[in-house]
Design a protein around this motif. Sequence first.
Motif, PDB file in Angstrom:
ATOM      1  N   ASN A  18       0.806  -1.521  -0.059  1.00 33.44           N
ATOM      2  CA  ASN A  18      -0.082  -0.034  -0.118  1.00 33.44           C
ATOM      3  C   ASN A  18       0.788   1.450  -0.030  1.00 33.44           C
ATOM      4  OD1 ASN A  18      -2.697   1.046  -0.135  1.00 33.44           O
ATOM      5  ND2 ASN A  18      -2.608   1.425   1.907  1.00 33.44           N
ATOM      6  N   LEU A  19       1.900   1.230  -0.827  1.00 35.12           N
ATOM      7  CA  LEU A  19       2.825   2.480  -0.930  1.00 35.12           C
ATOM      8  C   LEU A  19       2.708   3.070  -2.100  1.00 35.12           C
ATOM      9  CD1 LEU A  19       6.063   0.736   0.566  1.00 35.12           C
ATOM     10  CD2 LEU A  19       4.437   1.808   1.856  1.00 35.12           C
ATOM     11  N   PHE A  20       2.969   4.290  -2.139  1.00 34.84           N
ATOM     12  CA  PHE A  20       3.058   5.116  -3.412  1.00 34.84           C
ATOM     13  C   PHE A  20       4.189   4.980  -4.233  1.00 34.84           C
ATOM     14  CE2 PHE A  20       0.042   8.061  -1.332  1.00 34.84           C
ATOM     15  CZ  PHE A  20      -0.881   8.379  -2.106  1.00 34.84           C
ATOM     16  N   THR A  21       3.919   4.310  -5.355  1.00 32.32           N
ATOM     17  CA  THR A  21       5.329   3.837  -5.864  1.00 32.32           C
ATOM     18  C   THR A  21       5.908   4.743  -7.220  1.00 32.32           C
ATOM     19  OG1 THR A  21       4.373   1.598  -5.885  1.00 32.32           O
ATOM     20  CG2 THR A  21       6.327   1.733  -7.191  1.00 32.32           C
ATOM     21  N   GLY A  22       4.955   5.287  -8.074  1.00 30.80           N
ATOM     22  CA  GLY A  22       5.542   6.222  -8.990  1.00 30.80           C
ATOM     23  C   GLY A  22       6.640   5.639  -9.778  1.00 30.80           C
ATOM     24  N   TRP A  23       7.845   6.143  -9.937  1.00 26.06           N
ATOM     25  CA  TRP A  23       8.996   5.813 -10.740  1.00 26.06           C
ATOM     26  C   TRP A  23       9.863   4.861 -10.157  1.00 26.06           C
ATOM     27  CZ3 TRP A  23      11.034   9.194 -15.365  1.00 26.06           C
ATOM     28  CH2 TRP A  23       9.774   9.696 -16.203  1.00 26.06           C
ATOM     29  N   VAL A  24       9.680   4.563  -8.828  1.00 23.62           N
ATOM     30  CA  VAL A  24      10.425   3.817  -8.042  1.00 23.62           C
ATOM     31  C   VAL A  24      10.455   2.298  -8.424  1.00 23.62           C
ATOM     32  CG1 VAL A  24      11.180   2.559  -5.929  1.00 23.62           C
ATOM     33  CG2 VAL A  24      10.226   4.994  -5.867  1.00 23.62           C
ATOM     34  N   ILE A 100       9.909  -2.391 -27.156  1.00 23.49           N
ATOM     35  CA  ILE A 100      10.369  -1.241 -27.356  1.00 23.49           C
ATOM     36  C   ILE A 100       9.879  -0.234 -25.747  1.00 23.49           C
ATOM     37  CG2 ILE A 100      10.144   1.079 -28.180  1.00 23.49           C
ATOM     38  CD1 ILE A 100       9.436  -0.236 -30.783  1.00 23.49           C
ATOM     39  N   LYS A 101      11.055  -0.025 -25.229  1.00 29.86           N
ATOM     40  CA  LYS A 101      10.895   0.712 -23.684  1.00 29.86           C
ATOM     41  C   LYS A 101      10.841   2.150 -23.989  1.00 29.86           C
ATOM     42  CE  LYS A 101      14.573  -1.089 -21.919  1.00 29.86           C
ATOM     43  NZ  LYS A 101      15.483  -1.444 -20.928  1.00 29.86           N
ATOM     44  N   SER A 102      10.111   2.792 -23.284  1.00 33.41           N
ATOM     45  CA  SER A 102       9.981   4.322 -23.046  1.00 33.41           C
ATOM     46  C   SER A 102       9.673   4.596 -21.631  1.00 33.41           C
ATOM     47  CB  SER A 102       9.293   4.594 -24.360  1.00 33.41           C
ATOM     48  OG  SER A 102       9.490   6.380 -24.375  1.00 33.41           O
ATOM     49  N   TRP A 103      10.244   5.619 -21.342  1.00 29.40           N
ATOM     50  CA  TRP A 103      10.115   6.359 -20.135  1.00 29.40           C
ATOM     51  C   TRP A 103       8.513   7.106 -20.259  1.00 29.40           C
ATOM     52  CZ3 TRP A 103       9.186  11.584 -19.878  1.00 29.40           C
ATOM     53  CH2 TRP A 103       9.599  12.373 -20.918  1.00 29.40           C
ATOM     54  N   HIS A 104       8.295   7.425 -21.475  1.00 25.73           N
ATOM     55  CA  HIS A 104       6.929   8.138 -21.726  1.00 25.73           C
ATOM     56  C   HIS A 104       5.889   7.312 -21.320  1.00 25.73           C
ATOM     57  CE1 HIS A 104       9.775   9.842 -24.649  1.00 25.73           C
ATOM     58  NE2 HIS A 104       9.118  11.077 -24.449  1.00 25.73           N
ATOM     59  N   LEU A 105       5.899   6.135 -21.164  1.00 28.27           N
ATOM     60  CA  LEU A 105       4.868   5.201 -20.589  1.00 28.27           C
ATOM     61  C   LEU A 105       4.899   4.776 -19.124  1.00 28.27           C
ATOM     62  CD1 LEU A 105       4.716   2.487 -23.728  1.00 28.27           C
ATOM     63  CD2 LEU A 105       3.054   4.414 -23.192  1.00 28.27           C
ATOM     64  N   ASN A 106       5.898   5.457 -18.321  1.00 27.49           N
ATOM     65  CA  ASN A 106       5.705   5.008 -17.024  1.00 27.49           C
ATOM     66  C   ASN A 106       4.833   5.549 -16.421  1.00 27.49           C
ATOM     67  OD1 ASN A 106       8.734   4.398 -17.458  1.00 27.49           O
ATOM     68  ND2 ASN A 106       9.715   5.964 -16.060  1.00 27.49           N
ATOM     69  N   GLU A 107       4.594   5.188 -15.003  1.00 28.33           N
ATOM     70  CA  GLU A 107       3.665   5.461 -14.165  1.00 28.33           C
ATOM     71  C   GLU A 107       3.758   7.240 -13.959  1.00 28.33           C
ATOM     72  OE1 GLU A 107       0.687   5.644 -12.982  1.00 28.33           O
ATOM     73  OE2 GLU A 107       0.624   3.921 -11.728  1.00 28.33           O
ATOM     74  N   ARG A 108       2.554   7.686 -13.227  1.00 28.56           N
ATOM     75  CA  ARG A 108       2.359   9.122 -12.887  1.00 28.56           C
ATOM     76  C   ARG A 108       3.621   9.282 -11.886  1.00 28.56           C
ATOM     77  NH1 ARG A 108      -1.165  12.485  -9.402  1.00 28.56           N
ATOM     78  NH2 ARG A 108      -2.515  10.578  -8.914  1.00 28.56           N
ATOM     79  N   TYR A 109       4.352  10.071 -11.799  1.00 27.73           N
ATOM     80  CA  TYR A 109       5.347  10.398 -11.090  1.00 27.73           C
ATOM     81  C   TYR A 109       4.813  11.022  -9.638  1.00 27.73           C
ATOM     82  CZ  TYR A 109       9.579  12.463  -8.715  1.00 27.73           C
ATOM     83  OH  TYR A 109      10.740  12.887  -7.925  1.00 27.73           O
ATOM     84  N   GLU A 145       3.614  14.438 -10.562  1.00 21.04           N
ATOM     85  CA  GLU A 145       2.500  14.813 -11.729  1.00 21.04           C
ATOM     86  C   GLU A 145       1.368  14.534 -11.543  1.00 21.04           C
ATOM     87  OE1 GLU A 145       5.086  13.325 -15.712  1.00 21.04           O
ATOM     88  OE2 GLU A 145       4.486  11.880 -14.421  1.00 21.04           O
ATOM     89  N   SER A 146       0.360  15.342 -12.303  1.00 19.90           N
ATOM     90  CA  SER A 146      -1.091  15.143 -12.214  1.00 19.90           C
ATOM     91  C   SER A 146      -1.330  14.376 -13.256  1.00 19.90           C
ATOM     92  CB  SER A 146      -1.753  16.500 -12.426  1.00 19.90           C
ATOM     93  OG  SER A 146      -1.536  16.954 -13.724  1.00 19.90           O
ATOM     94  N   LEU A 147      -2.533  13.792 -13.467  1.00 17.26           N
ATOM     95  CA  LEU A 147      -2.743  12.860 -14.525  1.00 17.26           C
ATOM     96  C   LEU A 147      -2.696  13.844 -15.947  1.00 17.26           C
ATOM     97  CD1 LEU A 147      -3.951  10.085 -15.461  1.00 17.26           C
ATOM     98  CD2 LEU A 147      -6.033  10.813 -15.298  1.00 17.26           C
ATOM     99  N   LYS A 148      -2.990  15.072 -15.742  1.00 19.42           N
ATOM    100  CA  LYS A 148      -2.868  15.926 -17.000  1.00 19.42           C
ATOM    101  C   LYS A 148      -1.466  16.032 -17.542  1.00 19.42           C
ATOM    102  CE  LYS A 148      -3.763  20.783 -18.477  1.00 19.42           C
ATOM    103  NZ  LYS A 148      -2.302  20.988 -18.660  1.00 19.42           N
ATOM    104  N   GLY A 178      -1.438   1.847 -14.619  1.00 23.83           N
ATOM    105  CA  GLY A 178      -2.721   2.393 -14.082  1.00 23.83           C
ATOM    106  C   GLY A 178      -2.958   3.692 -14.820  1.00 23.83           C
ATOM    107  N   ASN A 179      -2.099   4.649 -14.301  1.00 23.88           N
ATOM    108  CA  ASN A 179      -2.157   6.128 -14.882  1.00 23.88           C
ATOM    109  C   ASN A 179      -1.748   6.343 -16.236  1.00 23.88           C
ATOM    110  OD1 ASN A 179      -3.585   7.565 -12.201  1.00 23.88           O
ATOM    111  ND2 ASN A 179      -1.917   6.938 -11.279  1.00 23.88           N
ATOM    112  N   SER A 180      -0.617   5.882 -16.596  1.00 27.03           N
ATOM    113  CA  SER A 180      -0.169   6.021 -17.769  1.00 27.03           C
ATOM    114  C   SER A 180      -1.274   5.551 -18.967  1.00 27.03           C
ATOM    115  CB  SER A 180       1.362   5.527 -18.109  1.00 27.03           C
ATOM    116  OG  SER A 180       1.429   4.254 -17.762  1.00 27.03           O
TER     117      SER A 180
END
Length: 233
Positions: A18-24, A100-109, A145-148, A178-180
């Motif tokens: 139940n931790l905020f993960t983001g880019w970790v 193809i990997k890209s940081w553009h698809l990473n989770e919300r920071y 980051e927001s979802l926007k 989820g968010n991306s």
Amino acid sequence: MPVLVLLRHGESLWNKLNLFTGWVDVPLSEKGIKEALKAGELLRGLRFDVIFTSELVRAIQTAMLAMAESGRVPVILHEGRMGEWGRIHGEDGKDFIPVIKSWHLNERYYGELQGWNKDRAREVFGEERVYLWRRSYDIAPPGGESLKDTAERTVPFFRERILPALEEGKNVLVSAHGNSLRSVVMHIEGLTKEEILRFNIPTGVPLVYDYANGELVRRGYLTEKGYDKDLGI
């Protein structure tokens, strides 16, 4: 008819805690591994031509595990020396799927919230504020980051890299977060700010779209019982 499949990674170790993960860069839990393998079973009848993932291991693991029994080998495409030395020789490539990997698809920071227990964050910052940080469209957590904001990197990547693959007639798998993925769905389906806030993508359940006449039409979530159009609503 080309197919686009959006796949949210399976449960991660920090989802479980139940931790905020983001880019970790946290790997899948045992449950998440099972979810990824289950998604692969459901997708066994589809032959993918290209896979896009985020740079985070939980999304990469999910794609690799899902393809484990596909009879084909997912191969990550690297740049620079890794790409040069990793060239495949003596094969026609028919049994390989480019990844193809890209940081553009990473989770919300999540900024300063990364690593915080979500219940503890509510105690410290207040239920209402944390709710706004998590579920509003354009209010970002401190330093995050927001979802926007997330959509401002995911949607251009979708237009420039993923959509052209579909236009070429390729079946595409996107393994991300989820968010991306929600931001991509918002763009595909023309959802409003209010509609996307109520929209949730379950972990490990493939969301399938058909691409025809320049449009993506939702077929639904692929389950053991068939396609369910409303599972995430």
